[in-house]
Scaffold this active site. Structure first.
Site, short mmCIF file in Angstrom:
data_model
loop_
_atom_site.label_atom_id
_atom_site.label_comp_id
_atom_site.label_asym_id
_atom_site.label_seq_id
_atom_site.Cartn_x
_atom_site.Cartn_y
_atom_site.Cartn_z
CB CYS A 7 -8.71 1.92 8.33
SG CYS A 7 -8.05 1.46 6.71
CD GLU B 261 -2.66 -1.32 2.55
OE1 GLU B 261 -2.39 -0.57 3.50
OE2 GLU B 261 -3.59 -2.13 2.58
#
Length: 643
Positions: A406, A310
């Site tokens: 998240c 990521e």
């Protein structure tokens, strides 16, 4: 080095805007209740969260085993933070009572020494602080501190603030350079900026000092992550860039590693630079900012180009169809940009804030507030997303929830606090307008309280009107941001044109005068369609064009243009038209452009020699990028071949 910068807080701002009110109402009426159900496992088709149950188990309020990621608590804290912001602007006794019950659960989960973390209390009671690199203890603590600050400021109830201070005091005792302390720092940054919020609420210098300590320790040798790995009998870390620990922070020049972690760190750097007047740290922020926005950011304000880890990769590596561009990363970019405005009143930061807000952030949520994107690519081919391993992170439709959730609560807390990003008071006598969002704000200058009202037609029209409601005449500077996307802005005061060229400083038209009651400021930001080209070093976009109008980036979607979007070609010279369609996607302006479609008549032939393309004329219909994937699933494309 710095000016005295005070954002006009959300309790002083009321948003009444044709565009943003719908999003804020959606968060309050749909998203917050929906996410409460999600963290309580009440949504049938969503992955289990168990987040509230975990805290109950940690507090001996329920029996069972911990479920989920080590950072599962953070979903509760972000939800609670969003509730705090929502209660600040919209009283809701029922929601407040619900939030109070969550605070009670957290209080039960707090250990006698102040520690709070359901994963370690319920599942690993003897393993606190043994893996700072991977286990997110300080990350969760940071989100709790942010929730505590938000909820305390909204309600004035001290219980949650006292819980947070007890926890922070415990952490302050555990971490440091004394022989009996841990000389470490978090693998996932967040607590750095959160401690500053706790400092802002309590004025306790220790919290600011602890934030600075974590920042200063990062990247120092010997690497603390290796020290703790050695204690666990594990091999040393192979690549410190993932955690932004490859160099001491002040020596870093490029954005590296996990994109969300990086921008959370950079926001913390900006905070510490501001409060400690640290010019060297400001210079670090400026270097990193230039690297991100000039070489490593997508046109949508998305960051983090690689699904692997990521992370950021290298300069100009911005693939479209495998872009990761996590919603949280764009939100973190907004956090950082807003803090950079505190350090330097330069419209560049507000321009990026606006870009990410209108594109990379709200694209992460469906128009009904019940489905979400974790990843926000700039090109989607459904069959590739379904069948190719290197596209497995790409989704064609938004999801109801995630195991790692998240992004949805992060989006909720940002939009619930949006009012705090519009205005700021600098040096007590300069009122800055960073965003053009309709509504009103209560401001105090020279001991006099007054109201500034804003009527904004953005993002579909560039008309903005500001009205001042003053008790008496007041002399101050009104600093109006001139958006980077506008080539020929005009400003009028009470109908008289103002020459803004000589008074524009760092992208703000700064008008100092004695203002009177009912003074009216009219802004006109013509919103022509702009054909955007990428730097030639972005090899994925060579020969391609993207369309942008005002703050909005546009895209093609299969629902309007048929399949095989890669066969469409945008004409560079032909006229484009803009039309507002109130029936489409809750009401959006679309762009209609002349183009061509390649004719596919190859049948079963895979390769041809001496081939000449055949095309037919066609119309291309572009919709705002944030609104894609709200109809039937299909292809999507931002960068279009052009001729």
């Amino acid at each position: 080095m710095r000016a005295d910068f005070k954002p006009i807080s959300i309790d002083k701002v009321e948003i009444q805007d044709d565009f943003w009110t719908e999003f804020i109402d959606l968060v309050r009426q749909e998203v917050i209740p929906y996410q409460w159900k999600a963290i309580n496992d009440m949504i049938l088709d969503a992955p289990k969260s168990h987040a509230i149950q975990n805290l109950k188990i940690a507090g001996n309020l329920a029996e069972g085993e911990f479920h989920g990621f080590v950072f599962q608590d953070s979903d509760v804290y972000k939800w609670l933070e969003a509730v705090g912001y929502s209660l600040t602007t919209h009283a809701d006794p029922e929601l407040e009572a619900l939030a109070d019950s969550v605070v009670d659960i957290i209080a039960k989960a707090q250990q006698p020494d102040g520690y709070i973390n359901s994963h370690f209390t319920a599942a690993k009671p003897n393993m606190r602080w043994t893996n700072l690199k991977d286990w997110h203890e300080l990350y969760c603590a940071g989100h709790f501190f942010e929730a505590a600050a938000s909820y305390y400021q909204a309600t004035g109830k001290r219980k949650i603030l006292e819980l947070a201070c007890r926890f922070a005091d415990y952490i302050q005792q555990v971490f440091g350079d004394n022989p009996d302390q841990i000389p470490g720092y978090p693998g996932h940054e967040e607590i750095e900026l959160a401690l500053v919020k706790l400092y802002q609420v309590t004025n306790d210098q220790r919290y600011l000092d602890l934030s600075k300590y974590f920042i200063q320790r990062r990247g120092q040798k010997p690497h603390y992550f290796d020290i703790e790995s050695d204690k666990r009998g594990e091999k040393p870390v192979q690549d410190y860039r993932y955690h932004q620990a490859h160099l001491p922070v002040r020596e870093q020049t490029t954005a590296e590693g996990h994109a969300v972690r990086a921008v959370y760190l950079y926001a913390g750097l900006a905070d510490i630079a501001y409060y400690t007047n640290d010019k060297d740290l400001l210079d670090t922020c400026l270097r990193l900012w230039k690297n991100v926005v000039n070489r490593r950011m997508y046109i949508t304000g998305g960051i983090g180009s690689s699904a692997h880890l990521e992370c950021f990769t290298f300069d100009y590596d911005l693939p479209n169809n495998t872009a990761y561009t996590e919603t949280c990363a764009s939100i973190g970019l907004i956090f950082w940009a807003h803090r950079m405005l505190k350090l330097q009143q330069n419209s560049e930061y507000a321009d990026i804030l606006e870009l990410a807000l209108y594109n990379g952030v709200i694209s992460g949520m469906s128009l009904d507030g019940k489905r979400f994107f974790y990843v926000n690519p700039l090109e989607v081919w459904p069959e590739a997303a379904e069948k190719r391993y290197d596209h497995k992170h790409v989704r064609v439709t938004r999801q109801s929830w995630f195991g790692c959730a998240c992004c949805p609560p992060n989006l909720a807390r940002l939009l619930a606090s949006l009012g705090g990003y519009i205005y700021a008071l600098v040096n007590e006598s300069e009122l800055y307008t960073h965003l053009y969002i309709g509504g009103s704000a209560s401001v105090e200058i020279a001991g006099k309280q007054f109201i500034i009202k804003q009527d904004s037609k953005l993002p579909w029209e560039g008309k903005v009107c500001l009205n001042l409601e003053l008790p008496s005449e007041i002399e101050f500077t009104l600093a109006l941001r001139i958006p980077v996307w506008c080539s020929c802005p005009t400003v009028k005061i009470n109908g008289t044109a103002v020459d803004i060229h000589e008074i524009t400083d760092n992208g703000y038209a700064k008008i100092r005068r004695t203002w009177n009651n009912n003074d009216r400021i009219e802004l006109d930001f013509p919103m022509e369609v702009k054909r955007i080209r990428a730097n030639p070093k972005v090899r994925y976009n060579r020969g391609k064009t993207a369309l942008k109008r005002g703050p909005i980036v546009y895209c093609l979607e299969q629902a309007d243009n048929g399949d095989n979007l890669h066969s469409l070609i945008l004409s560079q010279n032909d006229e484009v038209k803009v039309a507002y369609n109130k029936q489409l996607l809750n009401g959006v302006s679309v762009i209609i452009a002349d183009g061509m479609r390649e004719i596919d008549n190859w049948e079963d032939v895979l390769y041809k020699a001496n081939f000449r393309e055949e095309t037919i004329r066609t119309k291309l219909l572009f919709i705002p990028y944030f609104a894609w994937a709200n109809r039937e699933s299909g292809e999507m494309l931002v960068w279009v071949r052009s001729c």
